[in-house]
Design an enzyme around this catalytic site. Structure first.
Site, mmCIF file in Angstrom:
data_model
loop_
_atom_site.group_PDB
_atom_site.id
_atom_site.type_symbol
_atom_site.label_atom_id
_atom_site.label_comp_id
_atom_site.label_asym_id
_atom_site.label_seq_id
_atom_site.Cartn_x
_atom_site.Cartn_y
_atom_site.Cartn_z
ATOM 1 N N LYS A 189 0.416 3.627 -3.101
ATOM 2 C CA LYS A 189 -0.733 4.646 -3.221
ATOM 3 C C LYS A 189 -0.411 5.830 -3.508
ATOM 4 C CE LYS A 189 -4.553 3.930 -0.776
ATOM 5 N NZ LYS A 189 -5.622 3.679 0.367
ATOM 6 N N CYS A 197 0.785 -1.102 0.059
ATOM 7 C CA CYS A 197 0.081 0.000 -0.146
ATOM 8 C C CYS A 197 0.808 1.420 0.065
ATOM 9 C CB CYS A 197 -1.150 0.057 1.229
ATOM 10 S SG CYS A 197 -2.282 -1.115 0.858
#
Length: 351
Positions: free
Chosen positions: A23, A20
């Site tokens: 992102k 993540c």
């Protein structure tokens, strides 16, 4: 000693970012979406893009609504099976964060087919399939492309009774904030890339990032839980601020109450940090007040991108014991109270 690696190739060598941490930064994402013109907005669309929630929700009858979400990223670890398992767990988390039960998933796959053995690519898929089997759902199809970097994730579909739907909006002043998993996955991933993560810490990271956020289903049925989300790429403060903005409240958390993975403070001080952490702080730091005793390492932990992070629940004060019991019953032994919601502007204070 670095974490064990079954593959001859290091998957992380192909990716400029992992998990993540890939992102797009919150500030850049806001600019990208600022001029987006709303399209068709049927009344059955219960949740769209309005509060940056975890999934879209579309009501199909009085007792059923479809929950749809997608999540994919580049490798956060080198082992292909582990990469697939982590990515699948992360994708399904958004379904649980809405209080929903997963139904099925579609695989999203991009691989540099001229640079990775077929066995390695197949192992990524097997890792994702294993997690979906653990969740009791099939991988019912998907889509593949030839890409420069390895990419894997899921489009996940779930089902929820609209009466049990949880959103990142709805938190109230005096609500208690409970976090389901320890922080520090981004720091562990940075240490892994630098060869500083030992086998014990790798096992800790893998156990955390492949633990399905199943408490979300039971929390969805609790009227005392007023808001629910999961902590992923924007870090604890980023996702907490999303709750604050959507709920039009502020929040106060105590750093010394935060659950942390072992040795993450030391690793952060040694320089095992992600670029995403700095981008996160640049995006929302103006809305955060840090107590004077908190330094760079603490700030890094507060903004550390969590891949497959924990649920963040805002609940009534008299429901804390029952909410913690839900987490404990599902094996989340380190879930704990980290702060409270307060009346006022959408800002966060860390003491």
């Amino acid at each position: 000693m670095n974490a064990p690696d079954r593959a001859a190739l290091r998957l992380t060598q192909f990716s400029h970012g992992g998990g993540c941490g890939c992102k797009i930064a919150p500030a850049v994402l806001s600019q990208m979406l600022a001029r987006t013109v709303p399209g068709v907005l049927p009344p059955q669309l219960l949740v769209g893009v309005e509060t940056a929630d975890d999934a879209a929700v579309y009501q199909i009858n009085g007792s059923q609504a479809i929950v749809a979400t997608t999540d994919f990223f580049m490798p956060i670890v080198d082992d292909p099976f582990d990469f697939g398992a982590i990515a699948a767990t992360n994708a399904l988390s958004d379904v649980y964060a809405m209080g929903a039960t997963p139904l099925f998933a579609l695989a999203l796959v991009g691989m540099p087919i001229d640079r990775l053995p077929v066995e390695t690519m197949r192992s990524v898929l097997e890792g994702g399939e294993a997690i979906c089997a653990k969740a009791g759902i099939p991988v019912a199809g998907g889509h593949t492309i030839d890409s420069v970097e390895p990419i894997y994730g899921l489009a996940a579909i779930g089902l929820v009774d609209p009466r049990h739907l949880k959103r990142n909006a709805g938190a109230r002043p005096a609500d208690v904030l409970i976090l389901g998993k320890p922080l520090g996955v981004g720091i562990y991933s940075a240490a892994l890339k630098k060869g500083r993560l030992n086998a014990k810490r790798y096992a800790t990271m893998l156990a955390s990032t492949t633990q399905l956020n199943t408490p979300g289903i039971a929390l969805g049925r609790s009227e005392a839980v007023h808001a629910l989300t999961d902590v992923t790429g924007f870090g604890l403060l980023g996702h907490l601020l999303e709750v604050c903005r959507a709920s039009r409240i502020g929040a106060r958390i105590a750093f010394d109450r935060l659950p942390l993975h072992p040795a993450v403070v030391e690793l952060a001080r040694e320089g095992s940090v992600t670029g995403a952490s700095a981008r996160n702080w640049a995006s929302y730091g103006d809305d955060v007040a840090l107590a004077g005793g908190l330094g760079d390492a603490e700030r890094v932990l507060l903004t550390d991108p969590q891949t497959s992070g924990g649920l963040l629940a805002a609940c009534a004060p008299d429901a804390v014991d029952s909410v913690l019991a839900v987490f404990r019953n599902e094996g989340f032994e380190r879930a704990c109270v980290i702060g409270e919601c307060v009346a006022g502007p959408a800002r966060a204070r860390v003491d």
